[in-house]
Each structure stands twice: as structure tokens, then as C-alpha cells.
Design an enzyme around this catalytic site. Structure first.
Site, PDB file in Angstrom:
ATOM      1  CB  SER A  78       0.471   9.773  -1.066  1.00 53.22           C
ATOM      2  OG  SER A  78       0.849   9.339   0.189  1.00 53.22           O
ATOM      3  NE  ARG A 103       1.577   9.886  -9.413  1.00 45.75           N
ATOM      4  CZ  ARG A 103       2.613   9.639 -10.221  1.00 45.75           C
ATOM      5  NH1 ARG A 103       2.641   8.553 -10.969  1.00 45.75           N
ATOM      6  NH2 ARG A 103       3.619  10.501 -10.281  1.00 45.75           N
ATOM      7  CB  THR A 119       5.795  12.106   2.032  1.00 45.12           C
ATOM      8  OG1 THR A 119       4.767  11.265   1.499  1.00 45.12           O
ATOM      9  CG2 THR A 119       5.379  13.545   1.893  1.00 45.12           C
ATOM     10  CB  CYS A 139      -6.045   0.927 -17.400  1.00 46.82           C
ATOM     11  SG  CYS A 139      -6.691   2.613 -17.303  1.00 46.82           S
ATOM     12  CB  CYS A 176      -5.879   9.288 -18.410  1.00 43.84           C
ATOM     13  SG  CYS A 176      -4.251   8.945 -17.752  1.00 43.84           S
ATOM     14  CB  CYS A 179      -2.253   5.716 -12.115  1.00 46.81           C
ATOM     15  SG  CYS A 179      -2.330   4.377 -13.320  1.00 46.81           S
ATOM     16  CB  CYS A 208      -0.724   2.350 -19.578  1.00 49.01           C
ATOM     17  SG  CYS A 208      -0.802   4.147 -19.493  1.00 49.01           S
TER      18      CYS A 208
END
Ligand code: FAD
Ligand code: SF4
Length: 565
Positions: free
Chosen positions: A117, A362, A398, A510, A534, A537, A540
Site C-alpha cells: 500500500s 495488489r 490501514t 494480470c 506471481c 495481487c 485472477c
């Protein structure tokens, strides 16, 4: 003996002398039980009093070949939510002179390695959790000094009234904040195990959750055991808190198994994908504490999303594009949209002369209040973004993740010390400031024939980059010879459905180009999955038109290695 187990035994022995507990006849260490009540977990599950111990117990011979370690509370995920829960639990132990054993498993190779983040940080929950953070070198030291909001066309910028109120907030690296929180948690006696992914929920014969299992390590692609093979470990908890972040793989299973959405008539969750880089820019352009959000170009008016540009310290700027995953056009490529965005004259002039030091991606929740499931299940609770506590209009989750972790800890403590029920967590949430903050959103599905392909410009290698270059900057790494962690429920769907009907959208959404359609020996396009790229995130797992892709945790420690995100 596995690495985790050896470490646990070592920590356990070194802490045994510090325990305030008195040993019971069976060798476990119970803490005082002020109420002397029988313990009730969640929906009526009761446990024997010996469970009330601050020490771990070890056993083997579960039938699976795995060792089993027992804790009072097992927490999955060392993000803001999981660490806040762990810290709060141990604080309560100190305040009440009780001892509970608390462990946190984290799939990243170290705490913070998978945390991406931005982040404009609202310190409300941190003020409550660790009020002395300013004197304890928390990496929260760049106050927001300016807050701009622009609408972009291809070449122009229109300043809009800023809908965010970031006064009192800070521009931080969340990855660094979680590392700091990890240290605070360990100082209080929490046991944190980075590099271990919880791959399985453990149930008792009454279908109550009794902990999690970490994956076996050292299994090759064909399923055979390598020389490095180690059994996973069963981490048994009187209570289990799931803090896996957005679209947690175990959390989703629990939500579905116990019908936690149905229980409160929650809507399905909706999601956006955030793609981000950290740049080191020219000193003369750097304004620590400057915050910018934009709407408009490069996204069309049907695609919900926007960008953020946050000036951190040390000439670093966090820049990203967030695109709602309900976008209609399957030809849209979020990665390429982000590359394009950096060519806007106002953004280009900021970045020119700078260097990219990190890349990542993400998903984040977008469903808001209406999509929050009932967050309690028999044997535990869901906290943070796994439950969807992100404030969508503020684009902040957060502080709410932290607060939900703290509230779950308070509920867990009352369960373990007074025999109350974990359902009080839901009551605490509804009475807390989190509840006032959250809003709702909607989702829909794309069809390719209604859309035209989008031509993206080639990366120039200065402002925009190809995927392999960006992947290198994410430090992502997976052991190649392991079973695929991206699984197709039906392997025929990509070629029979996704490609003809949706133009193979997985090859575009992706951000790590894990999915590629490549011709076989007959020239027929087949889906190839490059799982080692990968970024975790989870796009998919969400965006596949047929919900055919299941994201499962890979061998612990694999995945991105963020340090300055
Ligand atoms: C691009 C982007 C920008 C954002 N900007 C902001 C912002 O400016 N301000 C703000 O307040 N919020 C922002 N957010 C939201 C914020 O990041 C989240 O709300 C917050 O991180 C949620 O905390 P969490 O602890 O619930 O989950 P996470 O931070 O996702 O942490 C979960 C942790 O659990 C680990 N984990 C997951 N599954 C397992 C498993 N099975 N086994 C072991 N470990 C596991 C993960 O590796 C991770 O370390 C942003 C999010 C994104 C994606
Ligand atoms: S494979 Fe899935 S989880 Fe991994 S980076 Fe691609 S979209 Fe994200």
C-alpha cells in the site's frame, strides 16, 4: 524437524522462564481464570480449562506426519490487522497479569515483504494502540502538507476541490510500518514466523476451526518429495484470527463454508487492482508530504479508478493507478494503463530524471459497508481487509484494519479469560468508529464482442517499462520446482470460453504476465501459466470471467520482496 518447529521450540524454551503461569498436573501452564467460568467459543463451542495457558504444547502423530503446536491464539498474516491484534492481546495480558501464547504466521519472507500500500496513513488506530509511537521511532514522520485533486485529460490538468481531508495524516511506507509493528509485537512476546504460509484451515469433528496448517515445503512440480522436503506444521489455536488482507484465501473459504455473507445479508465483495511504483526523483521536484489524487485520463468514463502520487521522504515518491476490477472492456490492460498514465505531461515532468526503485501490485476491497460479512466463525474471527473494512471513498483501510484487529483481540481476550463468546467482536465493531466510515459499491461482468481492442504504446524504458523489467523491481521469486499455486478448476475453460468470448483477459489484467496464450505445435493458442512471476495481487482469483482460477498459497517465503513500498 521443520524450521518452524525448531524455531518455535527454541523461542518457547527461552520464554518459559518468563511465564507467570503455574504448571498444572498435565504439564501445561494455565493462567489465572478470574471468573472461573466454563469457556465458550463462538457459537457454543466449549473447551477444557487446560487450554488457558501461556505456553505452547507440542505433539506429533496427527496421522498427517505433521507436528502440532498449540497456542491460545493463532493469527494468519502479519499485516496491520494481524499485528495490531497480536500487540493488543499481549498488552491485555500485561494489564491483567495473564499469559496467552500468540503466534503470527506470515507468507512473506519477512514481515512487510508482501505489503504494498501507498500509503496516506490515518494514525487514529495507532494512537490508540501504541500512543507513544512518536517517541519510539515509528516510521511515521512525514505529515501530509498538501492535498491536491486533479481531473486529467490527455494533455491537460484541471484542479478540483479536494474531497479528502488528509490533515493530521502521514505519508508512509506501510511495508516499513508493519516491520516496526512486528518488532513491537515481538518485544511483547508475540511469536512471528515469516516465510510460512497457512495453506489449510484445521477443523475439529464438530466443524469448529481449531487452527491452521502450514504447507509442506520441498515438493516438486510432479508432487514428489525433494531432498529439502519438510512437513508443514499444524498450528492449533483456541482461537484463530484470519488477517490475510484483501481476498484472503483461507478467509474466503471460511466465509463460504459458514455462509458469513448470508448471515448478515451482505452483498458480494467488489475489488480494484492497484499497480504501483516507487520512484526516486530529482531533489528539486520533491515535496515531502505532498499528496495528489487524479481522476480521468488514461481511464475512459466507463472505468472507475484513479491515480495517487505520494511524496515520501528521501526523494521517494509512491505513484500508482487503481482500477476497479469491474471494468467492462476485457481488452483493457491495467499494467499498460499505468505505464501510459506516467506519460501525462504533469506526471512526466515530475518523474523525468528519476529512477524506479520498486514495482508491485495488489487488489483492494471496494464493496464497502454493504459487503462486510459476519466476521465471526466457530473458533475465530476475520479481521482487516480479509473482512473488507476498507473505507472506499477515503481509499484507506490501514487504520480500520488495525482497529478491527484490536477489537478482535479484545474479544478474544474476553473469551479466553472470562469465557465470553467471540460474537462480542461483532458487537465491538458495530459500536466502534469503524462502523461509521464504510460505504457500498457494485459489480458487473465484461463481454469482448461489445468492445474494441486497445492499442497501447510501446514502453520507452524511461517513464514506461515492459513487464519483465518491472517484475525484476518487485523482487518476486518463487521456487520453480513446486506444485502450481494457481489452479484452474476446469483446465478447458481458458481455450473454450475465456479466449473466444472474452479475448483471454487474464493475459491483460494480470500485472505480472503470469497468463500467456502461446501457440502449440499446431498453432492453436493454449494458456501457459508462469506462476513463478506471481505478485500475489489476487486479481485472477477475482477477475476470471468464469471464476475458474483458484489462488492458493505457494511455498512459504515465495512472492514479492517489497522493502520501500
Ligand atoms: C494500491 C493500494 C493503495 C492503498 N492506499 C492506502 C492508503 O493510502 N491508506 C490506507 O490507509 N490504506 C491504503 N490501502 C489499503 C491498505 O493497504 C489495506 O487496507 C491494509 O493493508 C489492510 O491490512 P490487512 O492487515 O488487513 O492486510 P494486508 O496489509 O494485506 O496484510 C496481510 C498480510 O497477511 C499475509 N498473508 C496473507 N495470506 C496469508 C496466509 N495464508 N498465510 C500467511 N500469511 C498470509 C500477507 O502476506 C500480508 O503480509 C491501499 C491498498 C492498495 C492495494
Ligand atoms: S497470477 Fe494472479 S495473483 Fe499473481 S500477479 Fe497475476 S493476477 Fe496477481
Amino acid at each position: 524437524m521443520g524450521r518452524l518447529l525448531s524455531r518455535i521450540i527454541c523461542i518457547s524454551r527461552s520464554r518459559a522462564s518468563r511465564s507467570r503461569s503455574v504448571s498444572p498436573p498435565n504439564g501445561c501452564s494455565p493462567f489465572r481464570n478470574p471468573g472461573g467460568l466454563s469457556r465458550v467459543w463462538g457459537s457454543g463451542l466449549s473447551r477444557a480449562p487446560w487450554f488457558l495457558s501461556g505456553a505452547r504444547t507440542f505433539s506429533s502423530g496427527t496421522g498427517s506426519g505433521r507436528e502440532s503446536i498449540e497456542y491460545d491464539v493463532v493469527i494468519v498474516g502479519a499485516g496491520p490487522a494481524g499485528l495490531s491484534a497480536a500487540i493488543r492481546l499481549k498488552q491485555l495480558c500485561r494489564e491483567r497479569d495473564l499469559d496467552l501464547s500468540v503466534c503470527v504466521v506470515e507468507k512473506g519472507a519477512e514481515v512487510g515483504a508482501h505489503i504494498l500500500s501507498g500509503n496516506v496513513f490515518e494514525p487514529r488506530a495507532l494512537n490508540e494502540l501504541l500512543p507513544d509511537w512518536r517517541n519510539e521511532e515509528a516510521p511515521v514522520d512525514v505529515p501530509v502538507l498538501s492535498d491536491k485533486f486533479w481531473y486529467l485529460t490527455k494533455d491537460r490538468t484541471f484542479a478540483l476541490p479536494c474531497p479528502f481531508n488528509n490533515r493530521g495524516n502521514y505519508v508512509i511506507s506501510l511495508s516499513q510500518l508493519t516491520r516496526w509493528m512486528g518488532v513491537k509485537a515481538e518485544e511483547l512476546g508475540v511469536e512471528i514466523y515469516p516465510g510460512f504460509a497457512a495453506g489449510e484451515v484445521l477443523y475439529d469433528s464438530n466443524d469448529n476451526v481449531v487452527g491452521v496448517g502450514t504447507n509442506d515445503m520441498g515438493i516438486s512440480k510432479d508432487g514428489s518429495k525433494k531432498e529439502t522436503f519438510q512437513h508443514g506444521v499444524e498450528l492449533k489455536g483456541k482461537l484463530t484470527l484470519l488477517a490475510e488482507g484483501c481476498r484472503g484465501s483461507l478467509s474466503e473459504k471460511i466465509i463460504s463454508k459458514y455462509n458469513l455473507r448470508g448471515k448478515v445479508q451482505a452483498q458480494h465483495q467488489t475489488y480494484a487492482l492497484g499497480i504501483k511504483e516507487v520512484w526516486e526523483i530529482d531533489e528539486s521536484k520533491h515535496e515531502p508530504g505532498a499528496v495528489l489524487h487524479t481522476l480521468g485520463w488514461p481511464l475512459d468514463h466507463k472505468t472507475y479508478g484513479g491515480s495517487f502520487v505520494y511524496h515520501m521522504k528521501d526523494r521517494q515518491v509512491s505513484i500508482g493507478l487503481v482500477i476497479a476490477l469491474n471494468y467492462q472492456n476485457p481488452y483493457l490492460n491495467p499494467y499498460e494503463e499505468f505505464q501510459k498514465f506516467k506519460h501525462h505531461p504533469a506526471i512526466k515532468s515530475l518523474l523525468e530524471g528519476g529512477t524506479v526503485i520498486q514495482y508491485g501490485a495488489r487488489t483492494l476491497n471496494e464493496g464497502g459497508f454493504q459487503s462486510i460479512p459476519y466476521p465471526v466463525f466457530p473458533g475465530g474471527a476475520i479481521v482487516g481487509c480479509s473482512a473488507g473494512f476498507l473505507n472506499v471513498p477515503k481509499i484507506k483501510g490501514t487504520h480500520t484494519a488495525m482497529k478491527s484487529g484490536m477489537l478482535a483481540a479484545e474479544a478474544a481476550f474476553s473469551v479466553l479469560s472470562e469465557g465470553s463468546s467471540m460474537v462480542v467482536y461483532y458487537d465491538f465493531l458495530r459500536k466502534s468508529w469503524i462502523w461509521e466510515e464504510l460505504k457500498k459499491a457494485r459489480n458487473y461482468r465484461p463481454v469482448a464482442k461489445l468492445h474494441t481492442p486497445i492499442e497501447y504504446p510501446r514502453a520507452d524504458g524511461i517513464l514506461s517499462f515492459d513487464v519483465p523489467t518491472s517484475l525484476h523491481r518487485s523482487n518476486t521469486n518463487h521456487e520453480h520446482d513446486q506444485p502450481a499455486h494457481l489452479q484452474l478448476r476446469d483446465p478447458t475453460i481458458p481455450e473454450l470460453v475465456n479466449l473466444p468470448e472474452y479475448a483471454g483477459p487474464e493475459s491483460r489484467y494480470c500485472p505480472a504476465r503470469v497468463y500467456e496464450y502461446v501457440p502449440d505445435e499446431n498453432g492453436v493458442l493454449k494458456l501457459q501459466i508462469n506462476a513463478q512471476n506471481c505478485l500475489h495481487c489476487k486479481a485472477c482469483d477475482i477477475k476470471d470471467p468464469q471464476q475458474n482460477i483458484e489462488w492458493t498459497v505457494p511455498e512459504g517465503g515465495g512472492g514479492p520482496g517489497y522493502s520501500v513500498m
